[in-house]
Design a protein around this motif. Structure first.
Motif, short mmCIF file in Angstrom:
data_model
loop_
_atom_site.label_atom_id
_atom_site.label_comp_id
_atom_site.label_asym_id
_atom_site.label_seq_id
_atom_site.Cartn_x
_atom_site.Cartn_y
_atom_site.Cartn_z
N LEU A 245 35.32 48.88 43.19
CA LEU A 245 36.17 49.27 44.32
C LEU A 245 37.53 49.76 43.83
O LEU A 245 38.11 50.68 44.41
CB LEU A 245 36.34 48.09 45.27
CG LEU A 245 36.99 48.40 46.62
CD1 LEU A 245 36.12 49.37 47.42
CD2 LEU A 245 37.19 47.11 47.41
N VAL A 246 38.03 49.17 42.76
CA VAL A 246 39.30 49.63 42.19
C VAL A 246 39.20 51.08 41.75
O VAL A 246 40.14 51.88 41.88
CB VAL A 246 39.71 48.72 41.02
CG1 VAL A 246 40.88 49.31 40.24
CG2 VAL A 246 40.08 47.33 41.53
N ALA B 201 32.40 42.13 39.81
CA ALA B 201 31.99 43.47 39.38
C ALA B 201 32.12 44.47 40.52
O ALA B 201 32.57 45.60 40.33
CB ALA B 201 30.54 43.43 38.87
N ALA B 202 31.74 44.05 41.73
CA ALA B 202 31.89 44.92 42.90
C ALA B 202 33.36 45.26 43.13
O ALA B 202 33.71 46.40 43.45
CB ALA B 202 31.30 44.25 44.14
N GLY C 281 25.78 34.52 38.04
CA GLY C 281 25.85 34.05 39.41
C GLY C 281 26.57 34.97 40.38
O GLY C 281 26.96 36.09 40.05
N TRP C 282 26.74 34.45 41.59
CA TRP C 282 27.23 35.22 42.74
C TRP C 282 28.65 35.74 42.55
O TRP C 282 28.94 36.92 42.79
CB TRP C 282 27.13 34.34 43.97
CG TRP C 282 27.69 34.90 45.25
CD1 TRP C 282 28.70 34.37 45.98
CD2 TRP C 282 27.23 36.04 45.98
NE1 TRP C 282 28.93 35.12 47.12
CE2 TRP C 282 28.02 36.15 47.14
CE3 TRP C 282 26.23 36.99 45.75
CZ2 TRP C 282 27.86 37.17 48.06
CZ3 TRP C 282 26.06 38.01 46.67
CH2 TRP C 282 26.87 38.11 47.81
N ARG C 283 29.56 34.88 42.13
CA ARG C 283 30.96 35.29 42.03
C ARG C 283 31.16 36.35 40.95
O ARG C 283 32.01 37.24 41.08
CB ARG C 283 31.85 34.08 41.78
CG ARG C 283 32.04 33.21 43.01
CD ARG C 283 33.21 32.24 42.84
NE ARG C 283 33.51 31.53 44.07
CZ ARG C 283 33.06 30.33 44.38
NH1 ARG C 283 32.23 29.70 43.55
NH2 ARG C 283 33.40 29.75 45.52
N ALA C 284 30.38 36.29 39.89
CA ALA C 284 30.48 37.31 38.85
C ALA C 284 30.07 38.68 39.40
O ALA C 284 30.69 39.70 39.10
CB ALA C 284 29.61 36.93 37.66
N LEU D 6 24.10 40.77 36.14
CA LEU D 6 25.17 39.79 36.26
C LEU D 6 24.76 38.57 37.07
O LEU D 6 25.10 37.44 36.72
CB LEU D 6 26.41 40.43 36.90
CG LEU D 6 27.36 41.17 35.96
CD1 LEU D 6 28.54 41.70 36.74
CD2 LEU D 6 27.83 40.26 34.84
N TYR D 7 24.03 38.78 38.18
CA TYR D 7 23.68 37.63 39.00
C TYR D 7 22.77 36.67 38.23
O TYR D 7 22.94 35.45 38.29
CB TYR D 7 23.01 38.06 40.30
CG TYR D 7 22.72 36.87 41.19
CD1 TYR D 7 23.69 36.36 42.03
CD2 TYR D 7 21.48 36.24 41.15
CE1 TYR D 7 23.45 35.24 42.81
CE2 TYR D 7 21.22 35.12 41.93
CZ TYR D 7 22.21 34.63 42.76
OH TYR D 7 21.97 33.52 43.53
#
Length: 432
Positions: A380-381, A375-376, A368-371, A363-364
């Motif tokens: 967590l959900v 995903a993280a 990029g970072w926000r994507a 993904l990065y």
């Protein structure tokens, strides 16, 4: 030496915590080196990220195949073999001519560096039920410090020597040094003297029966997998994010983030006593909220070093506290199966970690970072699931467990009256 004394000595717990820190470092110290490995071996960042994925997959494989042996094997002999093989594999990685050899060596060394997940059940058995959370917290602190400080040390060594290979050589020497210390601190066997040996194949076949028999284990496995996947996405993506413009930091700066999260790692040790007092179900929501807050901070201020350090600290605090609470819960299911229930829990946890590392690498590079942070958050959900009340296993589950060598506690009769004399060793609030 007695098989297992009723109360652990502080010196023994300290030795186990230090040994856990040294060995778990072998999984995490390559992370700040990924950008340097990509340059040194002339591969893309995404390809270099496969080294981190191999480490997580190997660790999960070792947990599945090797950790269950601790329930019946001679711990000192098993420890010596694992340390020797890990040290040799680290030396192979240090001299790897290409990324394929490095990935294979990483897979091998991470498969055999599973001592942290053998030492944790030993420490819990030494502690007894009234201090289980506290001692698991101390061991967990060692593992957290090992995983975080290893990034700092490897980054500093790489910067100082100009080669990522030196970090692997240092890790090999440090791991080999435990051969003269750790076996002496261990009992001969984890189980009691009346523990019946279980054939290896039957032992592995009985692992699913543990999930059937114990809802506490199912809940902990799901939460462990979700939160550690989020943790792995964050750290794997952070390395590339720090190296990319506009930040442009090198491996040393990436490793420094590990050093700056030490206060958070120290604070996570309090999750053990809190779990002993309040139970895992009250500690975990707070821990998961810390991780969620970290992802929000990192997404809102992606190029602020202060915000990223704060986010890294919250991720370490939340993940470590959740881990301690989860392990205290599952290790309360019985000493006879301590290594096996820890196997199931940690297998789920590090399978989630491997999936997180792989997700971050893909993904990065593409979005990029926000994507990666989104995903993280998705992982967590998965960890934020309702637990309900613990239920005792059904008779069918108990019968299946007996056939596969999985001891399951018989259900107790519920009574409306309580003894006016409280037990001096209360059962774990999460035991089944």
């Amino acid at each position: 030496m007695p098989d297992l004394p009723s109360r652990s000595r502080p010196s023994s717990v300290l030795v186990l915590a230090v040994a856990g820190a040294v060995t778990v470092a072998n999984i995490y110290f390559p992370q700040p080196l990924l950008a340097a490995i990509a340059r040194g071996l002339a591969v893309s960042d995404r390809t270099a990220g496969l080294v981190a994925t191999a480490a997580q997959l190997g660790y999960a494989l070792g947990i599945l195949l090797l950790v269950p042996l601790a329930d019946t094997a001679r711990l000192r002999r098993l420890t010596r073999v694992l340390l020797a093989v890990t040290s040799a594999a680290l030396l192979v990685a240090a001299t790897a001519p290409n990324v394929l050899v490095l990935a294979v060596a990483t897979l091998a060394l991470s498969t055999t560096t599973v001592l942290p997940q053998i030492l944790t059940p030993v420490a819990a058995a030494l502690a007894g039920p009234e201090r289980r959370g506290r001692v698991v917290g101390v061991i967990g602190l060692g593992l957290t410090l090992g995983s975080t400080l290893s990034r700092t040390v490897s980054g500093a060594v790489s910067d100082a020597t100009g080669s990522w290979r030196t970090a692997y050589a240092v890790a090999a020497v440090t791991t080999a040094g435990l051969l003269w210390v750790l076996p002496r601190a261990l009992p001969e066997r984890l189980g009691g003297p009346d523990t019946r040996p279980v054939p290896y194949g039957r032992m592995l076949a009985g692992l699913p029966g543990l999930l059937v028999a114990h809802r506490a284990l199912r809940v902990s496995a799901l939460r462990g997998a979700g939160v550690f996947a989020a943790y792995s996405v964050f750290w794997a993506a952070l390395v590339f994010h720090l190296a990319a413009p506009p930040l442009g930091y090198g491996p040393g700066a990436a490793g420094l983030f590990g050093l700056l999260t030490v206060p958070a790692a120290l604070a996570s040790a309090y999750a053990g006593p809190l779990t002993d007092r309040y139970g895992a179900d009250r500690v975990q929501p707070v821990a998961l909220a810390c991780v969620g807050l970290a992802l929000a901070v990192a997404g809102l201020a992606p190029v602020s070093p202060v915000a990223l350090v704060a986010a890294a600290g919250l991720v370490v605090l939340g993940t470590s506290a959740c881990q301690v609470a989860n392990q205290a819960r599952v290790l309360g299911l019985g000493r006879a199966v301590a290594a096996r229930v820890n196997t199931v829990f940690m297998l789920a946890t590090f399978a989630g970690g491997a999936l997180g590392s792989l997700t971050a690498a893909g993904l990065y590079g593409a979005y990029g970072w926000r994507a990666a942070l989104l995903a993280a958050a998705g992982f967590l959900v998965v960890a934020v699931t309702p637990t309900g009340r613990e239920r005792r296993p059904r008779l069918a589950g108990r019968a299946a467990g007996a056939r596969l060598g999985v001891p399951v506690r018989a259900p107790r009769r519920e009574t409306r009256c309580r003894s006016p004399h409280p037990s001096t060793s209360p059962p774990s609030p999460t035991s089944t």
